[in-house]
Design a protein around this motif. Structure first.
Motif, short mmCIF file in Angstrom:
data_model
loop_
_atom_site.label_atom_id
_atom_site.label_comp_id
_atom_site.label_asym_id
_atom_site.label_seq_id
_atom_site.Cartn_x
_atom_site.Cartn_y
_atom_site.Cartn_z
N GLN A 144 -6.23 16.83 -3.72
CA GLN A 144 -6.23 16.09 -2.57
C GLN A 144 -4.76 16.25 -1.94
OE1 GLN A 144 -8.14 13.30 -1.37
NE2 GLN A 144 -9.83 14.09 -2.87
N ALA A 145 -4.82 15.80 -0.51
CA ALA A 145 -3.43 16.08 -0.13
C ALA A 145 -2.35 14.89 -0.48
CB ALA A 145 -3.68 16.06 1.50
N GLU A 146 -1.21 15.71 -0.87
CA GLU A 146 -0.08 14.76 -1.06
C GLU A 146 0.65 13.97 0.14
OE1 GLU A 146 0.72 13.45 -4.30
OE2 GLU A 146 -0.78 14.77 -4.99
N PRO A 147 0.97 12.57 -0.02
CA PRO A 147 1.68 12.22 1.20
C PRO A 147 2.95 12.66 1.28
CG PRO A 147 1.55 10.35 -0.66
CD PRO A 147 0.89 11.69 -1.12
N LYS A 148 3.51 12.96 2.47
CA LYS A 148 4.61 13.63 3.13
C LYS A 148 5.39 12.38 3.66
CE LYS A 148 6.43 16.97 6.38
NZ LYS A 148 6.09 18.05 7.33
N ARG A 149 4.82 11.54 4.53
CA ARG A 149 5.54 10.50 5.14
C ARG A 149 4.41 9.27 5.45
NH1 ARG A 149 8.08 11.43 11.26
NH2 ARG A 149 9.13 9.18 11.36
N PHE A 150 4.82 8.09 5.32
CA PHE A 150 3.83 6.98 5.64
C PHE A 150 4.71 5.77 6.24
CE2 PHE A 150 4.36 6.76 0.96
CZ PHE A 150 4.78 5.58 0.82
N ARG A 151 4.17 5.28 7.20
CA ARG A 151 5.15 4.10 7.93
C ARG A 151 4.13 2.96 8.52
NH1 ARG A 151 5.48 8.84 10.72
NH2 ARG A 151 4.27 8.76 12.68
N SER A 152 4.58 1.80 8.76
CA SER A 152 3.85 0.63 9.17
C SER A 152 4.69 0.03 10.63
CB SER A 152 3.92 -0.19 8.10
OG SER A 152 3.35 0.03 6.98
N ASP A 153 3.88 0.13 11.45
CA ASP A 153 4.05 -0.34 12.81
C ASP A 153 3.88 -1.94 12.45
OD1 ASP A 153 4.68 -1.26 15.20
OD2 ASP A 153 3.09 0.00 16.37
N VAL A 154 5.16 -2.79 12.66
CA VAL A 154 4.82 -4.16 12.31
C VAL A 154 5.55 -5.03 13.25
CG1 VAL A 154 4.69 -3.78 9.91
CG2 VAL A 154 6.89 -4.16 10.98
N ILE A 155 5.26 -6.25 13.42
CA ILE A 155 6.22 -7.44 14.05
C ILE A 155 6.38 -8.40 13.09
CG2 ILE A 155 6.04 -9.00 16.03
CD1 ILE A 155 4.14 -7.31 17.40
N LEU A 156 7.93 -8.73 13.01
CA LEU A 156 8.40 -9.62 12.03
C LEU A 156 8.69 -11.21 12.76
CD1 LEU A 156 10.84 -7.24 10.27
CD2 LEU A 156 8.43 -7.65 9.80
N PRO A 185 8.93 -18.14 4.63
CA PRO A 185 9.51 -18.42 6.13
C PRO A 185 9.58 -16.98 6.90
CG PRO A 185 11.43 -18.32 4.66
CD PRO A 185 10.23 -18.23 3.67
N ILE A 186 8.72 -16.15 6.35
CA ILE A 186 8.74 -14.82 7.36
C ILE A 186 7.33 -14.31 7.31
CG2 ILE A 186 9.67 -13.45 5.08
CD1 ILE A 186 10.48 -11.34 7.26
N ALA A 187 6.76 -13.74 8.44
CA ALA A 187 5.50 -13.49 8.39
C ALA A 187 5.36 -11.96 9.01
CB ALA A 187 4.56 -14.23 9.33
N ILE A 188 4.64 -11.02 8.58
CA ILE A 188 4.39 -9.89 9.04
C ILE A 188 3.04 -9.42 9.47
CG2 ILE A 188 4.46 -7.39 8.17
CD1 ILE A 188 6.23 -8.26 5.81
N GLN A 189 3.03 -8.93 10.74
CA GLN A 189 1.79 -8.46 11.49
C GLN A 189 1.82 -7.09 11.62
OE1 GLN A 189 0.81 -10.11 15.46
NE2 GLN A 189 0.33 -8.15 15.91
N LEU A 190 0.68 -6.60 10.92
CA LEU A 190 0.78 -5.00 10.83
C LEU A 190 -0.07 -4.51 11.85
CD1 LEU A 190 1.10 -2.32 9.21
CD2 LEU A 190 -0.90 -2.76 7.90
N ASN A 191 0.38 -3.67 12.94
CA ASN A 191 -0.34 -3.15 14.01
C ASN A 191 -0.93 -1.97 13.65
OD1 ASN A 191 0.67 -5.36 15.76
ND2 ASN A 191 2.51 -4.19 16.21
N ASP A 192 -0.41 -1.08 12.87
CA ASP A 192 -0.81 0.16 12.53
C ASP A 192 -0.34 0.78 11.23
OD1 ASP A 192 -2.41 2.53 13.01
OD2 ASP A 192 -0.69 3.44 13.52
#
Length: 432
Positions: free
Chosen positions: A332-344, A210-217
């Motif tokens: 390979q470069a190690e991830p420092k920070r990753f994030r998702s721009d979403v609409i719930l 009953p929840i949907a996620i839209q990934l903008n970026d």
């Protein structure tokens, strides 16, 4: 002689009311033994999912009514002992001991089975599901509930510290235990630019939520990579016993790698190929770190310079050959920070925009959405983001419980300071 006989005659025997610590410890040990026997006979621990709603509501209501009913028998010797200090301390010690064993023992997940050892058969590697733990937990819930109900019958505002602290503990125990079956946890992979509401359950069946996620970026920041010298045939970093690595740092542009002097001439964190052997800065999807370095071997006088790049799915890597057997490569470069721009989205709510990062989840209704992962091989080019969704309708009650515990703790500290201050002011100086 007569006095000695009288003392011996009046000495309380074990199991003679009122019960104290010997009886309490014996009974608590007996509860653990009964739980262990149930664990062996049933060949497994307690299944909390049998308490899924609405069963947990009925059991919870029954527990509350039982505590209230037993509290009315406050003159009964057994009830006095059941809600008294000796039995409470014995239960707490058993609970802490089982918790200590749990902390020192690797715990199995739901998909894993016991190892067959007696230690595993007793449920110590799945402690919260073991019958011994469940019986101690249930007895603590009843004993603490009876005590709280007794004190509430003679409620006094000056006892607010006791009520806040003990009700908070009882509420946390009550909510986490009975609410465990209602908790749901899923992993959802959301492609960039799309909306997803489907997941796989524990049986690998598709389930609509009953929840949907839209990934903008999906965006990622990385640390500067490392440089090292490897054997061109085996790929092993050199020297084998203790490989040397140079972490790219603009403030420290020189270093030593396996006897070679390294100098960082130029570093581009987001670079693309400008030609077959050169790079230029271009912040864009598919860009990768690249470094122009100089290498000098003091023992042979050999010098080399050129570009080194770790590469990614969009660009080939580049190495700097030093000898027939050695080359400089970039990790390979190690991830420092990753994030998702979403609409719930939820059926009965307005869309909610959120930026989800590690340790920065988003909440909508009783759902918590956490940043879980991404395509590790693609890195910054990952076309999807993985979210962990946790549904817990009992979490509000747990938060209230912890709030009451904090309030009670602060009140105890404050009252202790007030008592100490009053004692200090009232204390008369000694006359010399």
């Amino acid at each position: 002689m007569k006095s000695s006989k009288t003392t011996t005659k009046n000495k309380r025997k074990i199991w003679q009311m009122p019960w104290g610590f010997p009886e309490s410890i014996t009974i608590v040990c007996g509860i653990v033994v009964v739980g262990s026997m149930l664990q062996l006979l049933l060949r497994g621990g307690f299944n909390f999912y049998l308490l899924a709603a609405p069963v947990n509501y009925y059991i919870g209501g029954g527990l509350i009514l039982t505590c209230i009913g037993l509290s009315l028998l406050k003159k009964n010797r057994f009830i006095k002992w059941f809600s008294g200090i000796p039995f409470s301390i014995s239960l707490i010690m058993a609970f802490l001991l089982l918790s200590l064993i749990m902390g020192l023992t690797p715990q199995l997940t739901g998909e894993q089975t016991n190892t067959g050892t007696i230690f595993s058969q007793l449920g110590f590697d799945q402690m919260t599901h073991s019958w011994a733990f469940v019986l101690i937990y249930l007895t603590m819930l009843l004993a603490l509930g009876v005590l709280i109900a007794q004190r509430l019958q003679n409620f006094k505002w000056k006892d607010y510290t006791f009520h806040a602290y003990h009700i908070g503990i009882w509420l946390v125990l009550f909510s986490t235990g009975l609410g465990h079956a209602d908790m749901e946890r899923y992993i959802m992979h959301v492609p960039e630019g799309e909306t997803e509401w489907r997941v796989y359950d524990a049986s690998k069946n598709v389930k609509e939520l009953p929840i949907a996620i839209q990934l903008n970026d999906f965006d990622m920041e990385t640390y500067p990579p490392q440089l090292t010298i490897i054997d061109r045939h085996s790929g092993a970093p050199q020297p084998k016993a203790k490989p040397d690595f140079y972490s790219i740092d603009s403030e420290n542009s020189s270093g030593m790698l396996n006897g070679w002097q390294l100098k960082l001439e130029k570093y581009i964190h987001q670079a693309i190929r400008n030609s077959d052997s050169t790079y230029r800065e271009m912040p864009m999807p598919g860009a990768t770190p690249a470094a122009h370095i100089s290498m000098y071997n003091p023992s042979t006088g050999v010098k080399h310079s050129g570009w080194v790049c770790g590469g990614n799915q969009a660009q080939l890597y580049m190495t700097l050959p030093l000898t027939e057997h050695l080359s400089v490569v970039m990790s390979q470069a190690e991830p420092k920070r990753f994030r998702s721009d979403v609409i719930l989205y939820t059926p009965n709510g307005t869309p909610k925009k959120a930026i989800i990062e590690v340790n920065k989840p988003a909440q909508v209704n009783n759902w918590m959405v956490y940043q879980y992962g991404y395509n590790n091989q693609a890195g910054q080019l990952s076309k999807y983001s993985s979210m962990e969704l946790v549904y817990d309708p009992w979490k509000t009650a747990v938060y209230i419980g912890f709030g009451l515990i904090a309030l009670g703790t602060i009140a105890m500290i404050w009252n202790g300071k007030q008592i100490k201050h009053k004692y200090t002011n009232d204390k008369q100086p000694l006359e010399i």
